[in-house]
Write an enzyme that holds these catalytic residues in place. Structure first.
Site, PDB file in Angstrom:
ATOM      1  N   CYS A 157      -1.174  11.714  66.284  1.00 13.14           N
ATOM      2  CA  CYS A 157      -2.078  12.663  65.632  1.00 13.14           C
ATOM      3  C   CYS A 157      -2.800  11.964  64.476  1.00 13.14           C
ATOM      4  O   CYS A 157      -2.441  10.846  64.078  1.00 13.14           O
ATOM      5  CB  CYS A 157      -1.301  13.877  65.138  1.00 13.14           C
ATOM      6  SG  CYS A 157      -0.415  13.591  63.584  1.00 13.14           S
ATOM      7  N   GLU A 162       6.449   9.730  64.651  1.00  7.64           N
ATOM      8  CA  GLU A 162       5.940   8.452  64.132  1.00  7.64           C
ATOM      9  C   GLU A 162       6.208   8.315  62.640  1.00  7.64           C
ATOM     10  O   GLU A 162       6.553   7.243  62.146  1.00  7.64           O
ATOM     11  CB  GLU A 162       4.421   8.339  64.363  1.00  7.64           C
ATOM     12  CG  GLU A 162       3.994   8.328  65.811  1.00  7.64           C
ATOM     13  CD  GLU A 162       3.679   9.721  66.349  1.00  7.64           C
ATOM     14  OE1 GLU A 162       4.411  10.692  66.015  1.00  7.64           O
ATOM     15  OE2 GLU A 162       2.714   9.847  67.102  1.00  7.64           O
TER      16      GLU A 162
END
Ligand code: THU
Length: 161
Positions: A112, A75
């Site tokens: 995360c 990401e």
């Protein structure tokens, strides 16, 4: 004293066939791009694809390192690339998938904590929510309307004025 409540809802699809064509294509690309991950240490290959407001697509994969903390998630690789190649262009949707030889890859993963913070920063920076499509190589698909829903009470640039 009063108690505050923070809730969020997300959509759960049984599999990719329930998505519209555009979302299904994006998720297929995220599943596919896991091949480009560099994950020799965890063998957990993550692929992310963003479609931008101007229709451009950008991909990212996790890039690990022998010095483990140096590794970076898919990401954040993606967000850095978007911000560099298409400055200030809002991201409409990100599809996220993964592939590991050690498991079935049949359920969604979600970003995360560090990536949630980075996603919220990007939303704030361009003033547009990022939609997330989360799924493994098969099975259920989660659709979350705004990445910031994953980070209630986020620390943002408002505090640094
Ligand atoms: N990872 C990601 O790329 N994105 C996530 O949202 C979760 C974890 C990567 C980091 C590391 O390379 C591997 O997956 C195992 O943690």
């Amino acid at each position: 004293m009063k108690e505050e409540r923070s809730e969020f809802s997300y959509r759960v699809y049984d599999d990719i066939s329930e998505l519209n064509d555009q979302d299904a294509r994006l998720l297929k690309e995220a599943r596919e791009v896991t091949k480009e991950a560099y994950a020799p240490y965890s063998n957990f290959r993550v692929g992310a694809v963003a479609v931008l407001e101007n229709g451009e697509k950008v991909t990212g994969t996790n890039q690990e390192n022998a010095s483990f903390p140096v590794g970076i998630c898919a990401e954040r690789v993606l967000l850095g690339t978007v911000a560099t190649l298409h400055p200030q262009v809002p991201i409409d949707t990100i599809a996220l998938s993964y592939k590991s030889d050690r498991q079935e890859n049949d359920h969604p993963i979600s970003p995360c904590g560090m990536c949630r913070q980075a996603l919220v920063e990007y939303e704030t920076r361009v003033n547009k929510p990022i939609r997330l499509i989360l799924s493994g190589q098969k099975g259920k698909v989660f659709v979350i309307e705004t990445a910031s829903m994953l980070l209630p009470l986020a620390f943002t640039n408002k505090e640094l004025k």
